[in-house]
Motif scaffolding. Structure first.
Motif, mmCIF file in Angstrom:
data_model
loop_
_atom_site.group_PDB
_atom_site.id
_atom_site.type_symbol
_atom_site.label_atom_id
_atom_site.label_comp_id
_atom_site.label_asym_id
_atom_site.label_seq_id
_atom_site.Cartn_x
_atom_site.Cartn_y
_atom_site.Cartn_z
ATOM 1 N N LEU A 55 -10.339 7.062 0.886
ATOM 2 C CA LEU A 55 -10.167 5.789 0.283
ATOM 3 C C LEU A 55 -11.454 5.227 -0.364
ATOM 4 O O LEU A 55 -12.343 5.452 -1.233
ATOM 5 N N ILE A 56 -12.889 5.371 0.399
ATOM 6 C CA ILE A 56 -13.845 4.700 0.983
ATOM 7 C C ILE A 56 -14.714 6.014 -0.501
ATOM 8 O O ILE A 56 -15.022 5.825 -0.920
ATOM 9 N N GLU A 57 -14.729 6.852 -0.296
ATOM 10 C CA GLU A 57 -15.264 8.288 -1.550
ATOM 11 C C GLU A 57 -14.764 7.770 -2.778
ATOM 12 O O GLU A 57 -15.332 7.973 -3.479
ATOM 13 N N ALA A 58 -13.314 7.896 -2.670
ATOM 14 C CA ALA A 58 -12.884 7.954 -4.409
ATOM 15 C C ALA A 58 -13.510 6.549 -4.656
ATOM 16 O O ALA A 58 -14.030 6.347 -5.610
ATOM 17 N N LEU A 59 -14.042 5.894 -3.987
ATOM 18 C CA LEU A 59 -14.028 4.023 -4.740
ATOM 19 C C LEU A 59 -15.765 4.462 -5.025
ATOM 20 O O LEU A 59 -16.448 3.615 -6.481
ATOM 21 N N GLN A 60 -16.091 4.626 -4.173
ATOM 22 C CA GLN A 60 -17.636 4.609 -4.386
ATOM 23 C C GLN A 60 -18.146 6.231 -5.321
ATOM 24 O O GLN A 60 -19.317 5.385 -6.053
ATOM 25 N N GLN A 61 -17.171 6.934 -5.708
ATOM 26 C CA GLN A 61 -17.691 8.250 -6.188
ATOM 27 C C GLN A 61 -16.958 7.500 -7.945
ATOM 28 O O GLN A 61 -16.989 8.231 -9.004
ATOM 29 N N GLY A 62 -16.473 6.318 -8.345
ATOM 30 C CA GLY A 62 -15.985 5.920 -9.591
ATOM 31 C C GLY A 62 -14.852 6.315 -10.078
ATOM 32 O O GLY A 62 -14.638 6.967 -11.090
ATOM 33 N N LYS A 63 -14.236 7.247 -8.853
ATOM 34 C CA LYS A 63 -13.041 8.181 -9.263
ATOM 35 C C LYS A 63 -11.660 7.290 -9.730
ATOM 36 O O LYS A 63 -10.915 8.776 -10.506
ATOM 37 N N ILE A 64 -12.069 6.305 -9.392
ATOM 38 C CA ILE A 64 -10.768 5.414 -9.626
ATOM 39 C C ILE A 64 -11.140 3.734 -9.737
ATOM 40 O O ILE A 64 -11.780 3.795 -9.248
ATOM 41 N N GLY A 65 -10.014 3.343 -10.254
ATOM 42 C CA GLY A 65 -10.327 2.250 -11.049
ATOM 43 C C GLY A 65 -10.974 0.368 -9.829
ATOM 44 O O GLY A 65 -11.248 -0.501 -9.573
ATOM 45 N N GLY A 66 -10.257 0.994 -8.828
ATOM 46 C CA GLY A 66 -10.055 -0.212 -7.770
ATOM 47 C C GLY A 66 -9.212 -0.689 -6.745
ATOM 48 O O GLY A 66 -8.591 0.906 -7.063
ATOM 49 N N ALA A 67 -9.358 -1.407 -5.632
ATOM 50 C CA ALA A 67 -8.289 -1.022 -4.831
ATOM 51 C C ALA A 67 -8.640 -2.361 -3.992
ATOM 52 O O ALA A 67 -8.866 -3.324 -3.979
ATOM 53 N N ALA A 68 -6.959 -3.168 -3.702
ATOM 54 C CA ALA A 68 -6.605 -4.112 -2.697
ATOM 55 C C ALA A 68 -6.203 -3.902 -1.082
ATOM 56 O O ALA A 68 -4.985 -2.492 -1.354
ATOM 57 N N ILE A 69 -6.709 -4.029 -0.664
ATOM 58 C CA ILE A 69 -6.254 -3.455 0.874
ATOM 59 C C ILE A 69 -5.770 -4.501 1.607
ATOM 60 O O ILE A 69 -6.976 -5.077 1.933
ATOM 61 N N ASP A 70 -4.475 -4.687 2.314
ATOM 62 C CA ASP A 70 -4.606 -5.927 3.237
ATOM 63 C C ASP A 70 -4.600 -5.141 4.816
ATOM 64 O O ASP A 70 -4.188 -6.212 6.093
ATOM 65 N N VAL A 71 -4.095 -4.354 4.629
ATOM 66 C CA VAL A 71 -3.653 -3.761 5.957
ATOM 67 C C VAL A 71 -4.461 -1.863 6.491
ATOM 68 O O VAL A 71 -4.677 -1.606 5.438
ATOM 69 N N VAL A 72 -4.732 -2.210 7.268
ATOM 70 C CA VAL A 72 -6.082 -0.556 8.298
ATOM 71 C C VAL A 72 -5.485 -0.632 9.145
ATOM 72 O O VAL A 72 -4.751 -0.362 9.786
ATOM 73 N N VAL A 73 -5.878 0.874 9.654
ATOM 74 C CA VAL A 73 -5.741 1.188 10.326
ATOM 75 C C VAL A 73 -6.127 0.728 12.132
ATOM 76 O O VAL A 73 -4.610 0.693 13.017
ATOM 77 N N ASN A 74 -7.369 0.061 11.799
ATOM 78 C CA ASN A 74 -7.724 -0.434 13.140
ATOM 79 C C ASN A 74 -7.451 -2.160 12.618
ATOM 80 O O ASN A 74 -8.645 -2.699 11.873
ATOM 81 N N GLU A 75 -6.571 -2.752 13.819
ATOM 82 C CA GLU A 75 -6.350 -3.936 13.348
ATOM 83 C C GLU A 75 -6.761 -4.454 14.852
ATOM 84 O O GLU A 75 -6.098 -3.774 16.274
ATOM 85 N N PRO A 76 -7.480 -6.112 14.873
ATOM 86 C CA PRO A 76 -8.500 -6.976 13.879
ATOM 87 C C PRO A 76 -9.988 -5.385 13.358
ATOM 88 O O PRO A 76 -10.047 -4.851 13.959
ATOM 89 N N LEU A 77 -9.980 -6.285 11.938
ATOM 90 C CA LEU A 77 -10.977 -5.349 11.585
ATOM 91 C C LEU A 77 -12.200 -5.410 12.210
ATOM 92 O O LEU A 77 -13.084 -6.512 12.381
ATOM 93 N N ALA A 78 -12.989 -4.379 13.080
ATOM 94 C CA ALA A 78 -14.377 -4.946 13.470
ATOM 95 C C ALA A 78 -15.494 -4.762 12.472
ATOM 96 O O ALA A 78 -15.224 -4.322 11.508
ATOM 97 N N ALA A 79 -16.812 -5.670 12.607
ATOM 98 C CA ALA A 79 -17.454 -5.778 11.838
ATOM 99 C C ALA A 79 -18.154 -4.939 11.538
ATOM 100 O O ALA A 79 -18.675 -4.327 10.365
ATOM 101 N N ASP A 80 -17.896 -3.353 12.129
ATOM 102 C CA ASP A 80 -18.481 -2.131 11.845
ATOM 103 C C ASP A 80 -18.224 -1.147 11.136
ATOM 104 O O ASP A 80 -18.075 -0.008 10.673
ATOM 105 N N ASP A 81 -16.963 -1.463 10.676
ATOM 106 C CA ASP A 81 -15.427 -0.694 10.457
ATOM 107 C C ASP A 81 -16.243 -0.038 8.962
ATOM 108 O O ASP A 81 -16.426 -0.746 7.975
#
Length: 322
Positions: A244-270
């Motif tokens: 997902l990070i790659e797709a957004l940084q390279q403009g392969k998709i138009g956007g994303a909204a993420i409410d859930v992640v692998v590592n919760e709670p999200l660390a500042a360096d995620d």
């Protein structure tokens, strides 16, 4: 008998939410939050555990001979080793449909933000006020698109997915559902490949299972339209975060909204924070479920499950429809 009930993490419920009274003989102990290494000590002697998000694993449960029931104040059951509980005769219950409306509304809110951009333009006006950017007569800083007429592809068909489809249809969106590799058929069901290729919005609404883990990766994101957006309010890990990070940084998709992640709670360096300043990315801290209305339904349902268990009903956790 008198039951000893331990609520492991009442901080998972807003202060405005009322815990219903317990009508049978009992003792009650409540903790704001319980770390994994504290679980065994705090549940010693407990017959009933109530938890919002504290995991209960086999290595802990083996040390809790008095435990008879686990009441989960959430939709899923993935935080508990249910196979071990079944072998040991520990009843596990959940509240599967409490958040169907609130999560669906959250998805709708993020769709409108990603398409209409009101928050982005509000921030632009703040910059104008601070004289950090020039005032203009007309602004085209962020692309604005109508939601009506767009296609929403929903991966899932449970209560949240159904409510989302209902709301989206009333907004004028075309709604299609994943056919689960041909298991679902009829009007409105399409293959996952077709769904990814035709949708302007893809919403992930399935539980995290071995089959759905990393279900959306680099290949799946590459099938989406370049201006399509993807939304995940289900579980972290269903969308591969590196892809997902790659797709957004390279403009392969138009956007994303993420409410859930692998590592919760999200660390500042995620790594996901590499996207946080992008105007087409919305990151929220697993709060799509947390309207006051939904939380009251949740805790009331969890306590009701406890009452039903004590009254002798044979209960088990409800499977999540996908």
């Amino acid at each position: 008998m008198s039951h000893h009930i331990v609520f492991l993490d009442h901080e998972g419920i807003a202060p405005s939410v009322r815990v219903p009274p317990i009508s049978f003989p009992h003792s009650w102990q409540s903790y704001g939050y319980t770390a994994p290494e504290q679980v065994v000590a705090r549940l010693q002697g407990a017959t009933i555990a109530l938890t919002c998000s504290v995991p209960l694993r086999e290595e802990q449960l083996r040390q809790l001979p008095d435990l008879q029931m686990i009441s989960l104040a959430l939709t899923g059951t993935d935080i508990v080793d249910t196979d071990y509980c079944q072998r040991r005769g520990i009843t596990v219950t959940n509240v599967p449909a409490y958040a169907s409306n609130t999560v669906a509304e959250h998805v709708i809110a993020t769709i409108y933000e990603l398409f209409r951009r009101p928050a982005c333009y509000h921030q632009l006006m703040r910059r104008v006020h601070r004289q950090e950017t020039a005032a203009k007569n007309i602004y085209f800083d962020y692309r604005v698109r109508d939601v009506a007429g767009k296609t929403l592809g929903i991966i899932g068909s449970g209560p949240i997915a159904q409510r989302l489809g209902e709301l989206a249809s009333k907004m004028g969106m075309e709604v299609v559902y994943d056919d689960r590799n041909g298991a679902r058929c009829g009007f409105g069901f399409v293959s996952r490949t077709a769904l990814l290729e035709m949708s302007d919005v893809v919403s992930v609404n399935v539980p995290l299972t071995p089959e759905t883990d990393n279900m959306i990766g680099r290949a799946e994101l590459a099938r989406m339209k370049r201006d399509a957006v993807i939304i995940n309010t289900a579980r972290g890990g269903i969308i591969n975060e590196a892809a997902l990070i790659e797709a957004l940084q390279q403009g392969k998709i138009g956007g994303a909204a993420i409410d859930v992640v692998v590592n919760e709670p999200l660390a500042a360096d995620d790594p996901l924070f590499a996207l946080v300043d992008l105007p087409n990315f919305i990151l929220t801290p697993h709060m799509a479920w947390s309207s006051e209305d939904a939380m009251q339904t949740l805790i009331s349902g969890s306590v009701d499950n406890i009452h039903r268990f004590v009254e002798g009903e044979r209960l088990k956790a409800s499977p999540l429809a996908s």
